[in-house]
Design a protein around this motif. Structure first.
Motif, PDB file in Angstrom:
ATOM      1  N   LYS A  20      10.906  13.955  -5.301  1.00 22.04           N
ATOM      2  CA  LYS A  20      12.123  13.720  -4.483  1.00 22.04           C
ATOM      3  C   LYS A  20      11.684  13.795  -2.936  1.00 22.04           C
ATOM      4  N   ILE A  21      11.224  15.093  -2.690  1.00 21.51           N
ATOM      5  CA  ILE A  21      10.630  15.541  -1.484  1.00 21.51           C
ATOM      6  C   ILE A  21       9.666  14.653  -1.021  1.00 21.51           C
ATOM      7  N   VAL A  22       8.592  14.655  -1.686  1.00 21.65           N
ATOM      8  CA  VAL A  22       7.345  13.980  -1.177  1.00 21.65           C
ATOM      9  C   VAL A  22       7.632  12.382  -1.212  1.00 21.65           C
ATOM     10  N   ALA A  23       8.536  11.829  -1.834  1.00 22.45           N
ATOM     11  CA  ALA A  23       8.898  10.571  -1.590  1.00 22.45           C
ATOM     12  C   ALA A  23       9.717  10.125  -0.624  1.00 22.45           C
ATOM     13  N   VAL A  24      10.530  10.953  -0.151  1.00 22.69           N
ATOM     14  CA  VAL A  24      11.399  11.172   0.914  1.00 22.69           C
ATOM     15  C   VAL A  24      10.656  11.196   2.289  1.00 22.69           C
ATOM     16  N   VAL A  25       9.867  12.071   2.112  1.00 23.18           N
ATOM     17  CA  VAL A  25       9.167  12.613   3.501  1.00 23.18           C
ATOM     18  C   VAL A  25       8.200  11.292   3.690  1.00 23.18           C
ATOM     19  N   LEU A  26       7.653  10.745   2.599  1.00 22.34           N
ATOM     20  CA  LEU A  26       6.558   9.605   2.774  1.00 22.34           C
ATOM     21  C   LEU A  26       7.196   8.269   3.261  1.00 22.34           C
ATOM     22  N   SER A  27       8.454   8.100   2.659  1.00 24.30           N
ATOM     23  CA  SER A  27       9.103   7.054   2.943  1.00 24.30           C
ATOM     24  C   SER A  27       9.487   6.702   4.437  1.00 24.30           C
ATOM     25  N   LEU A  28      10.121   8.241   4.767  1.00 27.95           N
ATOM     26  CA  LEU A  28      10.532   8.181   6.082  1.00 27.95           C
ATOM     27  C   LEU A  28       9.514   7.970   7.163  1.00 27.95           C
ATOM     28  N   TYR A  29       8.235   8.331   6.839  1.00 31.28           N
ATOM     29  CA  TYR A  29       7.006   8.255   7.638  1.00 31.28           C
ATOM     30  C   TYR A  29       6.989   6.750   7.554  1.00 31.28           C
ATOM     31  N   LEU A  30       6.723   6.020   6.405  1.00 29.25           N
ATOM     32  CA  LEU A  30       6.200   4.820   6.735  1.00 29.25           C
ATOM     33  C   LEU A  30       7.291   3.882   7.089  1.00 29.25           C
ATOM     34  N   SER A  31       8.873   3.899   6.642  1.00 29.67           N
ATOM     35  CA  SER A  31       9.701   3.127   7.427  1.00 29.67           C
ATOM     36  C   SER A  31      10.084   3.305   8.844  1.00 29.67           C
ATOM     37  N   LEU A  60       0.925  -1.019  -0.164  1.00 24.87           N
ATOM     38  CA  LEU A  60       0.131   0.104  -0.062  1.00 24.87           C
ATOM     39  C   LEU A  60       0.904   1.263   0.051  1.00 24.87           C
ATOM     40  N   SER A  61       2.051   1.128   0.867  1.00 24.06           N
ATOM     41  CA  SER A  61       2.789   2.318   0.978  1.00 24.06           C
ATOM     42  C   SER A  61       3.411   2.685  -0.595  1.00 24.06           C
ATOM     43  N   TYR A  62       3.985   1.596  -1.340  1.00 25.29           N
ATOM     44  CA  TYR A  62       4.389   1.835  -2.275  1.00 25.29           C
ATOM     45  C   TYR A  62       3.515   2.526  -3.409  1.00 25.29           C
ATOM     46  N   LEU A  63       2.238   2.138  -3.258  1.00 25.13           N
ATOM     47  CA  LEU A  63       1.136   2.308  -3.956  1.00 25.13           C
ATOM     48  C   LEU A  63       0.868   3.819  -3.939  1.00 25.13           C
ATOM     49  N   VAL A  64       0.966   4.228  -2.574  1.00 24.01           N
ATOM     50  CA  VAL A  64       0.758   5.744  -2.245  1.00 24.01           C
ATOM     51  C   VAL A  64       1.741   6.470  -2.903  1.00 24.01           C
ATOM     52  N   ILE A  65       3.310   5.884  -2.782  1.00 22.52           N
ATOM     53  CA  ILE A  65       3.934   6.790  -3.452  1.00 22.52           C
ATOM     54  C   ILE A  65       3.898   6.927  -4.891  1.00 22.52           C
ATOM     55  N   ILE A  66       3.482   5.884  -5.632  1.00 19.80           N
ATOM     56  CA  ILE A  66       3.248   6.133  -7.293  1.00 19.80           C
ATOM     57  C   ILE A  66       2.128   7.082  -7.371  1.00 19.80           C
ATOM     58  N   VAL A  67       1.338   6.935  -6.623  1.00 22.27           N
ATOM     59  CA  VAL A  67       0.029   7.817  -6.654  1.00 22.27           C
ATOM     60  C   VAL A  67       0.332   9.327  -6.461  1.00 22.27           C
ATOM     61  N   VAL A  68       1.283   9.618  -5.588  1.00 22.25           N
ATOM     62  CA  VAL A  68       1.726  10.849  -5.089  1.00 22.25           C
ATOM     63  C   VAL A  68       2.619  11.418  -6.522  1.00 22.25           C
ATOM     64  N   GLY A  69       3.660  10.542  -6.975  1.00 24.91           N
ATOM     65  CA  GLY A  69       4.227  10.925  -7.967  1.00 24.91           C
ATOM     66  C   GLY A  69       3.447  11.366  -8.965  1.00 24.91           C
ATOM     67  N   VAL A  70       2.596  10.550  -9.425  1.00 26.39           N
ATOM     68  CA  VAL A  70       1.593  10.777 -10.568  1.00 26.39           C
ATOM     69  C   VAL A  70       1.027  12.275 -10.299  1.00 26.39           C
ATOM     70  N   THR A  71       0.388  12.480  -9.224  1.00 25.89           N
ATOM     71  CA  THR A  71      -0.354  13.770  -8.742  1.00 25.89           C
ATOM     72  C   THR A  71       0.891  14.768  -8.979  1.00 25.89           C
ATOM     73  N   VAL A  72       1.788  14.947  -8.329  1.00 26.11           N
ATOM     74  CA  VAL A  72       3.117  15.771  -8.522  1.00 26.11           C
ATOM     75  C   VAL A  72       3.106  16.104  -9.963  1.00 26.11           C
ATOM     76  N   LEU A  73       3.508  14.832 -10.838  1.00 23.45           N
ATOM     77  CA  LEU A  73       3.589  15.322 -12.521  1.00 23.45           C
ATOM     78  C   LEU A  73       2.421  16.268 -12.789  1.00 23.45           C
ATOM     79  N   ILE A  74       1.077  15.768 -12.397  1.00 22.62           N
ATOM     80  CA  ILE A  74      -0.138  16.579 -13.159  1.00 22.62           C
ATOM     81  C   ILE A  74      -0.046  17.976 -12.655  1.00 22.62           C
ATOM     82  N   LEU A  75       0.028  18.143 -11.154  1.00 22.24           N
ATOM     83  CA  LEU A  75       0.447  19.498 -10.786  1.00 22.24           C
ATOM     84  C   LEU A  75       1.318  20.398 -11.313  1.00 22.24           C
TER      85      LEU A  75
END
Ligand SMILES: Nc1ncnc2c1ncn2[C@@H]1O[C@H](COP(=O)(O)OP(=O)(O)OP(=O)(O)O)[C@@H](O)[C@H]1O
Ligand SMILES: [Mg+2]
Length: 368
Positions: free
Chosen positions: A79-90, A15-30
Motif C-alpha cells: 500500500k505504502i509503495v503504491a500510494v507513493v508511486l501513484s501520488l508521484y505519477l498522478s 507504463l505507470s500501472y505496469l510499474v505498480i504491478i512490478v513493484v507489488g510483485v517485488t514487494v511480495l518476493i522481498l
C-alpha cells in the motif's frame, strides 16, 4: 520507444500501472524472503520453549498466525509503495492540468500575458502549447482593440477640435463670418462624416459581415466601370489613363461590387497621390491560376520604409499632407486588403521611392 512513451499520455499511464504491478510483485518476493524466515524462526523457538505436546497442539494455529502476519506485512508495504508511486505519477498528470486551470482563471480576469510551462511532448504538453497559442492570440486581439480605440479617438478628435475652434472663433468675433469660414467648418464636418462611414465599412468588412457573390467576371468590364466612374477626377487633374489588357483574357471568379470597390480604391489613391498632368496605367495579366490587376501611377511614390505599413489601419505616409490636402483617413487600403483576402487573393505595393510613382497590384482567382 522512449520517445513513444514521452509523446503519449495513454502509454505513460499504462507504463505507470505496469510499474505498480512490478513493484507489488517485488514487494511480495522481498516480504516472503525476509518475513518468512523470521516467522519460521519464531515458530521453531516456540516449539523448543513449550512442551512437545503443547507445541504439537499449537502448531497449526501458530502457522496460520504467521501467515496472517505475513499477509498483513505485505499489504501494508504494498500500500505504502503504491500510494507513493501513484501520488508521484498522478502529480505529473494533474500538475499541468492544474497550472492550465489557474492560467485560464487569470486570463478570464483580463491578464492576457499569462502562459503555462510546456514540459515534455505528450498530449498534455501539446494542450499546453495550444493553450499558449490561444493566450497569445487573445493578447494580440486585446492590444489591437486598445490601439483601435486610441486611434479612432485620435482621428475623431482632429476634425472635432477644428470645428470647435472655428465655432469659438466665430462666436468671439475673431473669425470673420465669411463663406470661407463656413466652408472650412463644412470640410471638417464632411471629413468626420467620411471617417465614420469608412469605419463602419471597415468593421463590416473585417468582421466578414457581408456576403460574397462569387461568379465568373470579365476583368475588362470591371476596369471600364471604374474608369467611367472616375472620369471627372481624371479630367479635373488632367491625368491621362492607359489600359494594358490582353484580348483573350480569362474571367476571374469574384464578387463584382467588391472587385469594383477595390479597383476604385486603388485608382482613387493613384489620382489623389499623382500631381496634375501625370499618368495612370491599369493593367491585367494572367499568372498561373490567377489574374494580377495593377494600378501604376507617376505620382509622389512611397519611401521603402513605409511600404510594409500602408495597408495598416489609419496609416498615412505623410499625415499632415493628407489631412490638409483633404486627404483620407488611411482606411482605404485596409478595406481593400480585407476584400482581396476574402477572395483568396493577395495585394501589395511597390515603389522606387519618393517622386518615383507607385504600383499597386492585387490578384484574383481565375474562374474554372
Ligand atoms: N498611389 C499612391 N501613391 C503614393 N502614396 C500612396 C498611394 N496610395 C496610397 N498611398 C499612401 O498610403 C496611405 C494609405 O492609403 P489609404 O488609401 O489606406 O488611405 P488614404 O488614401 O490616406 O485615406 P482613405 O481612407 O480615404 O483612402 C496614404 O495615406 C498614402 O500615404
Ligand atoms: Mg485612399
Amino acid at each position: 520507444m522512449t520517445n513513444y512513451f514521452r509523446r503519449h499520455l495513454g502509454a505513460k499511464l499504462l507504463l505507470s500501472y505496469l510499474v505498480i504491478i512490478v513493484v507489488g510483485v517485488t514487494v511480495l518476493i522481498l516480504a516472503s524472503q525476509f518475513v518468512l524466515p523470521a516467522a519460521f524462526n519464531r515458530h521453531m523457538n516456540g516449539m523448543m520453549g513449550g512442551g512437545m505436546g503443547m507445541a504439537m497442539g499449537n502448531q497449526g494455529l501458530d502457522n496460520s498466525g504467521q501467515m496472517a502476519q505475513l499477509y498483513v506485512d505485505f499489504r501494508a508495504s504494498f500500500k505504502i509503495v503504491a500510494v507513493v508511486l501513484s501520488l508521484y505519477l498522478s502529480r505529473s498528470v494533474i500538475a499541468p492540468v492544474h497550472a492550465m486551470s489557474l492560467a485560464t482563471e487569470r486570463i478570464a480576469d483580463g491578464r492576457y500575458d499569462e502562459r503555462v510551462q510546456v514540459q515534455g511532448a505528450d498530449e498534455l504538453a501539446q494542450l499546453a502549447s495550444r493553450f499558449n497559442q490561444m493566450a497569445e492570440k487573445l493578447d494580440q486581439t486585446e492590444s489591437m482593440r486598445r490601439r483601435l480605440i486610441g486611434d479612432v479617438s485620435h482621428e475623431l478628435r482632429t476634425p472635432l477640435t477644428a470645428i470647435k475652434g472655428s465655432m469659438e472663433g466665430l462666436m468671439d468675433g475673431i473669425l470673420p463670418a465669411t463663406n470661407e469660414t463656413y466652408q472650412q467648418i463644412h470640410v471638417e464636418a464632411d471629413r468626420l462624416n467620411r471617417l465614420v462611414d469608412d469605419l463602419q465599412e471597415l468593421s463590416r468588412v473585417e468582421a466578414r459581415a457581408y456576403e460574397l457573390d462569387l461568379r465568373p467576371l470579365d476583368v475588362s468590364s470591371i476596369i471600364r466601370t471604374v474608369t467611367k466612374r472616375l472620369t471627372p477626377q481624371f479630367q479635373m487633374k488632367r491625368i491621362s489613363l492607359d489600359l494594358e489588357l490582353a484580348s483573350d483574357f480569362p474571367r476571374v471568379f469574384a464578387d463584382e461590387d467588391r472587385t469594383v470597390q477595390v479597383l476604385t480604391n486603388l485608382t482613387g489613391n493613384a489620382l489623389q497621390y499623382t500631381p496634375e498632368g501625370g499618368r495612370i496605367t491599369i493593367s491585367a495579366k494572367r499568372l498561373h491560376s490567377e489574374v494580377q490587376i495593377s494600378v501604376r501611377d507617376t505620382g509622389i511614390g512611397i519611401p521603402s520604409e513605409h511600404l510594409s505599413h500602408i495597408f495598416d489601419r489609419f496609416y498615412r505616409v505623410d499625415k499632415s499632407r493628407s489631412r490638409h490636402a483633404g486627404g483620407g483617413s488611411g482606411i482605404g487600403l485596409t478595406i481593400a486588403r480585407a476584400l482581396v483576402e476574402a477572395h483568396g487573393g493577395r495585394i501589395w505595393a511597390e515603389s522606387a521611392g519618393t517622386e518615383q510613382g507607385s504600383i499597386f497590384t492585387f490578384t484574383l482567382p481565375i474562374a474554372k
